[in-house]
Write a protein that holds these residues in place. Structure first.
Motif, PDB file in Angstrom:
ATOM      1  N   LEU A 132       0.856  -1.177   0.000  1.00  0.00           N
ATOM      2  CA  LEU A 132       0.000   0.000   0.000  1.00  0.00           C
ATOM      3  C   LEU A 132       0.894   1.230   0.000  1.00  0.00           C
ATOM      4  N   ASP A 133       0.655   2.146  -0.947  1.00  0.00           N
ATOM      5  CA  ASP A 133       1.427   3.382  -1.041  1.00  0.00           C
ATOM      6  C   ASP A 133       0.476   4.542  -0.765  1.00  0.00           C
ATOM      7  N   VAL A 134       0.616   5.145   0.406  1.00  0.00           N
ATOM      8  CA  VAL A 134      -0.274   6.227   0.857  1.00  0.00           C
ATOM      9  C   VAL A 134       0.312   7.568   0.422  1.00  0.00           C
ATOM     10  N   GLY A 135      -0.515   8.405  -0.236  1.00  0.00           N
ATOM     11  CA  GLY A 135      -0.015   9.660  -0.769  1.00  0.00           C
ATOM     12  C   GLY A 135       0.923   9.420  -1.931  1.00  0.00           C
ATOM     13  N   CYS A 136       0.484   8.565  -2.852  1.00  0.00           N
ATOM     14  CA  CYS A 136       1.361   8.017  -3.890  1.00  0.00           C
ATOM     15  C   CYS A 136       1.624   8.978  -5.044  1.00  0.00           C
ATOM     16  N   GLY A 137       0.991  10.176  -5.040  1.00  0.00           N
ATOM     17  CA  GLY A 137       1.186  11.080  -6.175  1.00  0.00           C
ATOM     18  C   GLY A 137       0.696  10.433  -7.455  1.00  0.00           C
ATOM     19  N   VAL A 156      -3.067   5.218  -2.820  1.00  0.00           N
ATOM     20  CA  VAL A 156      -4.167   6.132  -2.533  1.00  0.00           C
ATOM     21  C   VAL A 156      -3.637   7.560  -2.537  1.00  0.00           C
ATOM     22  N   ASP A 157      -4.313   8.406  -3.285  1.00  0.00           N
ATOM     23  CA  ASP A 157      -3.999   9.834  -3.345  1.00  0.00           C
ATOM     24  C   ASP A 157      -5.225  10.547  -3.884  1.00  0.00           C
ATOM     25  N   PRO A 187      -8.338   7.396  -6.015  1.00  0.00           N
ATOM     26  CA  PRO A 187      -8.370   8.809  -5.622  1.00  0.00           C
ATOM     27  C   PRO A 187      -8.989   8.997  -4.237  1.00  0.00           C
ATOM     28  N   LEU A 188      -8.309   8.454  -3.240  1.00  0.00           N
ATOM     29  CA  LEU A 188      -8.795   8.445  -1.863  1.00  0.00           C
ATOM     30  C   LEU A 188      -7.727   8.981  -0.925  1.00  0.00           C
ATOM     31  N   LYS A 189      -8.151   9.305   0.300  1.00  0.00           N
ATOM     32  CA  LYS A 189      -7.228   9.575   1.395  1.00  0.00           C
ATOM     33  C   LYS A 189      -7.103   8.315   2.253  1.00  0.00           C
ATOM     34  N   GLY A 207       5.685  11.680   2.691  1.00  0.00           N
ATOM     35  CA  GLY A 207       5.209  13.030   2.462  1.00  0.00           C
ATOM     36  C   GLY A 207       3.763  13.248   2.854  1.00  0.00           C
ATOM     37  N   VAL A 208       3.276  12.548   3.861  1.00  0.00           N
ATOM     38  CA  VAL A 208       1.873  12.651   4.271  1.00  0.00           C
ATOM     39  C   VAL A 208       1.731  13.099   5.731  1.00  0.00           C
TER      40      VAL A 208
END
Length: 332
Positions: A132-137, A156-157, A187-189, A207-208
């Protein structure tokens, strides 16, 4: 006729139905309906038009281990090269990269490959891992994760432009292989991800954390997404200082309004321990340079140079310490 963009997520939803991601499969179609159809962004159709203008290319070869994620083809014509260039220009600004779409080099605002090279030596092998990559750009690091052998990567970004940029890459990758491309950007947070899935082998959050009003809640969400023993890769802004030191900007930090807490590395490690992470350690500490983040032909807005004190690159425009980024590795 408008493309049914909800179909982009059909294969992922099917994959999620078996196993620990099943709770997410139950709500994902509704989430995508609400975001991409019911609340359609004003620029969404323009971005879709740019995406659709990209030509079909035969004999695509992809290299996901190259620093610029290289796509090539011996079958591409000069006319198609121009169509690729114009379509990708329609998806500006490009912030995370770089990318090489055939003869078109996208020199992004960030040299994300530099960050990847700092992080990669410290990771547990990604081969066959669910990530899982959170704030993946726009997904640059997701593709690098696949290049390292990850079984599947979910990013998710909330930016819908990033989703379109990701889809541009995914479509050409799909034409380069017979099996489905096992990477999806939603396209989620992180707050939209169902709680306590305990499903992922590795979770990235780069970067989150400093954008969250409650950093401890974010750390808890990350831990709850991981399998027991899974690996957290956390990258965030920090300050120099002792245990307990934390900077909360008065208003903006480096011209950003949505920055809340910048801890010292010792404070950040304590936060991780209090949440229950094990063996939390700092593996990299790096001050962002004007060579790593800057304006380019593909991102023509203000960038780091405009956010720093013009007389002292070690301070932000507001007088705070310039961006210093730490990478933390820990286990759930």
């Amino acid at each position: 006729m408008k493309e049914n963009i909800l179909s982009w997520f059909d294969e992922l939803t099917t994959f999620m139905r078996d196993g620990k991601l099943a709770p997410w499969a139950g709500v994902l179609p509704q989430q995508m309906q609400q975001i991409l159809v019911d609340k359609e962004h004003g620029d969404q159709q323009r971005w879709l038009d740019a995406l659709h203008s990209l030509p079909v290319i035969d004999e695509v070869v992809a290299d996901l281990t190259a620093h610029d994620l290289r796509l090539s083809s011996d079958a591409i014509s000069a006319e198609q090269q121009q169509q690729v260039y114009e379509g990708l220009k329609g998806l500006m600004p490009w912030r995370k990269g770089p990318f090489q779409f055939f003869d078109t080099h996208i020199d992004t605002e960030w040299r994300s490959d530099w960050k990847w090279q700092r992080v990669l030596p410290h990771l547990s092998p990604l081969k066959n891992r669910l990530v899982l990559d959170v704030g993946c750009g726009s997904g640059y690091h997701m593709w690098r994760m696949l290049g390292e052998g990850a079984y599947r990567v979910i990013g998710v970004d909330p930016s819908r432009l990033f989703l379109m940029q990701f889809q541009a890459m995914k479509r050409y990758l799909q034409s380069a292989q017979a099996e489905p491309v096992r990477a999806d950007l939603l396209p989620l947070k992180m707050e939209d991800v169902p709680a306590r899935l305990k499903a992922f082998d590795t979770v990235f959050s780069m970067g989150v954390l400093y954008h969250r009003k409650s950093p401890l809640e974010h750390l808890q969400e990350l831990k709850d997404a991981l399998k027991p023993g899974g690996e957290l890769v956390l990258e965030t802004l920090v300050i120099e200082g002792q245990l307990g030191a934390t900077l909360m900007p008065e208003d903006r930090y480096a011209m950003m309004r949505n920055v809340w807490f910048l801890p010292s590395t010792e404070t950040l490690l304590l936060w991780c321990r209090r949440i229950g992470f094990k063996n939390a350690r700092v593996v990299d500490l790096n001050q962002t340079s004007l060579e790593e983040q800057r304006s380019t032909d593909w991102m023509q807005y203000n960038s780091l140079q405009d956010f720093l004190d013009p007389n002292d690159v070690n301070k932000t425009a507001e007088g705070y310490p310039a961006p210093l980024r730490a990478v933390i590795i820990a286990e759930a």
